[in-house]
Motif scaffolding. Structure first.
Motif, PDB file in Angstrom:
ATOM      1  N   SER A  70       0.881  -1.500  -0.184  1.00 10.79           N
ATOM      2  CA  SER A  70       0.238  -0.019   0.524  1.00 10.79           C
ATOM      3  C   SER A  70       1.056   0.981   0.148  1.00 10.79           C
ATOM      4  O   SER A  70       0.162   2.646  -0.624  1.00 10.79           O
ATOM      5  CB  SER A  70      -0.921   0.091   0.948  1.00 10.79           C
ATOM      6  N   LYS A  71       2.019   0.785   0.506  1.00 18.79           N
ATOM      7  CA  LYS A  71       3.140   1.767   1.008  1.00 18.79           C
ATOM      8  C   LYS A  71       3.512   2.520  -0.834  1.00 18.79           C
ATOM      9  O   LYS A  71       4.596   3.848  -0.986  1.00 18.79           O
ATOM     10  CB  LYS A  71       4.297   2.193   1.611  1.00 18.79           C
ATOM     11  N   ILE A  72       3.436   1.870  -1.434  1.00 15.26           N
ATOM     12  CA  ILE A  72       4.020   1.486  -3.185  1.00 15.26           C
ATOM     13  C   ILE A  72       3.545   2.529  -4.119  1.00 15.26           C
ATOM     14  O   ILE A  72       2.867   1.941  -4.760  1.00 15.26           O
ATOM     15  CB  ILE A  72       4.570   0.192  -3.100  1.00 15.26           C
ATOM     16  N   VAL A  73       3.993   2.927  -4.755  1.00 25.84           N
ATOM     17  CA  VAL A  73       3.326   3.199  -5.980  1.00 25.84           C
ATOM     18  C   VAL A  73       3.941   3.438  -7.241  1.00 25.84           C
ATOM     19  O   VAL A  73       4.907   3.643  -7.531  1.00 25.84           O
ATOM     20  CB  VAL A  73       3.760   5.464  -5.899  1.00 25.84           C
ATOM     21  N   LYS A  80      -0.984   5.440 -12.542  1.00 31.14           N
ATOM     22  CA  LYS A  80      -0.655   4.843 -10.895  1.00 31.14           C
ATOM     23  C   LYS A  80      -1.376   4.542 -10.127  1.00 31.14           C
ATOM     24  O   LYS A  80      -2.205   4.936  -9.910  1.00 31.14           O
ATOM     25  CB  LYS A  80       0.252   6.550 -10.115  1.00 31.14           C
ATOM     26  N   SER A  81      -0.540   3.459  -9.294  1.00 30.53           N
ATOM     27  CA  SER A  81      -1.901   3.284  -8.679  1.00 30.53           C
ATOM     28  C   SER A  81      -0.909   2.375  -6.953  1.00 30.53           C
ATOM     29  O   SER A  81       0.712   2.407  -7.399  1.00 30.53           O
ATOM     30  CB  SER A  81      -2.570   1.746  -8.575  1.00 30.53           C
ATOM     31  N   GLN A  82      -1.095   2.467  -6.085  1.00 21.37           N
ATOM     32  CA  GLN A  82      -0.572   1.993  -4.843  1.00 21.37           C
ATOM     33  C   GLN A  82      -1.221   0.385  -4.629  1.00 21.37           C
ATOM     34  O   GLN A  82       0.353  -0.169  -3.804  1.00 21.37           O
ATOM     35  CB  GLN A  82      -1.167   2.480  -3.352  1.00 21.37           C
ATOM     36  N   SER A  83      -2.068  -0.633  -5.590  1.00 24.95           N
ATOM     37  CA  SER A  83      -2.314  -1.388  -5.443  1.00 24.95           C
ATOM     38  C   SER A  83      -2.065  -2.355  -6.784  1.00 24.95           C
ATOM     39  O   SER A  83      -1.977  -1.773  -7.273  1.00 24.95           O
ATOM     40  CB  SER A  83      -4.090  -0.945  -5.270  1.00 24.95           C
ATOM     41  N   LYS A 119       7.638  -2.194  -9.574  1.00 28.55           N
ATOM     42  CA  LYS A 119       7.188  -2.263  -7.959  1.00 28.55           C
ATOM     43  C   LYS A 119       8.595  -2.640  -7.617  1.00 28.55           C
ATOM     44  O   LYS A 119       8.881  -1.584  -6.398  1.00 28.55           O
ATOM     45  CB  LYS A 119       6.851  -3.222  -7.993  1.00 28.55           C
ATOM     46  N   TYR A 127      10.605   0.464  -7.720  1.00 32.62           N
ATOM     47  CA  TYR A 127      10.408   1.619  -6.941  1.00 32.62           C
ATOM     48  C   TYR A 127      10.629   1.424  -5.647  1.00 32.62           C
ATOM     49  O   TYR A 127      11.344   2.074  -4.798  1.00 32.62           O
ATOM     50  CB  TYR A 127       9.313   1.248  -6.595  1.00 32.62           C
TER      51      TYR A 127
END
Length: 239
Positions: free
Chosen positions: A8-11, A22-25, A83, A86
């Motif tokens: 959840s903390k990864i964009v 872009k998404s965190q999911s 991911k 990142y």
């Protein structure tokens, strides 16, 4: 050893042609990639049978030769790879003393061959996936559900049930760690060159190897110099 990070903390950004999503999911990103693929390949009766299927990820020149399923697995690996890059960016930001990667930027968007897809070889399981994220989570659940079994010396252990493997461990963390040797799962990638690594330590070694070597850290066997003591020790072991 690197641990799984809170997704959840990864964009993560999509780089399919001109897309800026872009998404965190990771679930949302996977669904987003599936939409790109449906548009690119067509759906149902609209699917064209072609000799090859080009990947439209920016910087990628991959062609799936006569296999839509190969392109689908390849495209989903781009999301997973992004991911990991990142995560690598976050690690470098938290260690500003580290040098920059100077390797070829051309490989930044290259991903490994996934033509066979992702097949679980756990005993009595024949699940297959076209998405590495779901495959690694699936295998991790096998480790999570594994129960202690007795050993001949009356102790107990967690056995790896992967095909042709007889390894066993005392704690689940070690079993999960071991399973990555079967799945080839990587936990972090260099944001500059795209190389993937199984732990933070190996990623940091990749960066440190590109630092200026210290004259005081020289191998006594071949006179090669290294940037830190751990790299020197690893090198000496090879001698």
């Amino acid at each position: 050893m690197a641990k799984r990070r809170n997704v959840s903390k990864i964009v993560v950004a999509c780089a399919w042609v001109s897309c800026t999503f872009k998404s965190q999911s990771m679930e949302e990103l996977s669904e987003h990639m599936s939409l790109h693929l449906k548009e690119h390949l067509g759906e149902g009766d609209a699917m064209e049978e072609l000799e090859d299927y080009p990947c439209l990820w920016r910087g990628c020149e991959f062609l799936a030769m006569g296999s839509q399923s190969e392109l689908i697995a390849h495209a989903h690996f781009h999301i997973f790879h992004s991911k990991l890059k990142y995560i690598g960016t976050q690690l470098l930001e938290s260690h500003p003393e580290l040098p920059s990667c100077t390797q070829d930027l051309h490989s930044n968007s290259l991903v490994p061959d996934v033509s066979e897809g992702f097949v679980c070889q756990w005993q009595h399981c024949d699940s297959s996936f076209n998405n590495p994220e779901w495959f690694y989570h699936h295998v991790d659940m096998h480790a999570h559900c594994t129960e202690l079994q007795p050993l001949p010396d009356r102790q107990q252990a967690l056995f790896c049930s992967w095909s042709d493997c007889d390894a066993f461990f005392k704690i689940k963390y070690r079993l999960r760690e071991h399973l990555r040797s079967h799945t080839q799962e990587r936990l972090v990638a260099c944001p500059t060159c795209g190389c993937m690594f199984s732990s933070n330590t190996k990623f940091f070694d990749h960066i440190q190897r590109q630092a200026e070597p210290e004259d005081s850290l020289t191998c006594g066997h071949c006179d090669k110099a290294f940037a830190n003591e751990r790299l020197l020790r690893d090198h000496v072991r090879q001698h």
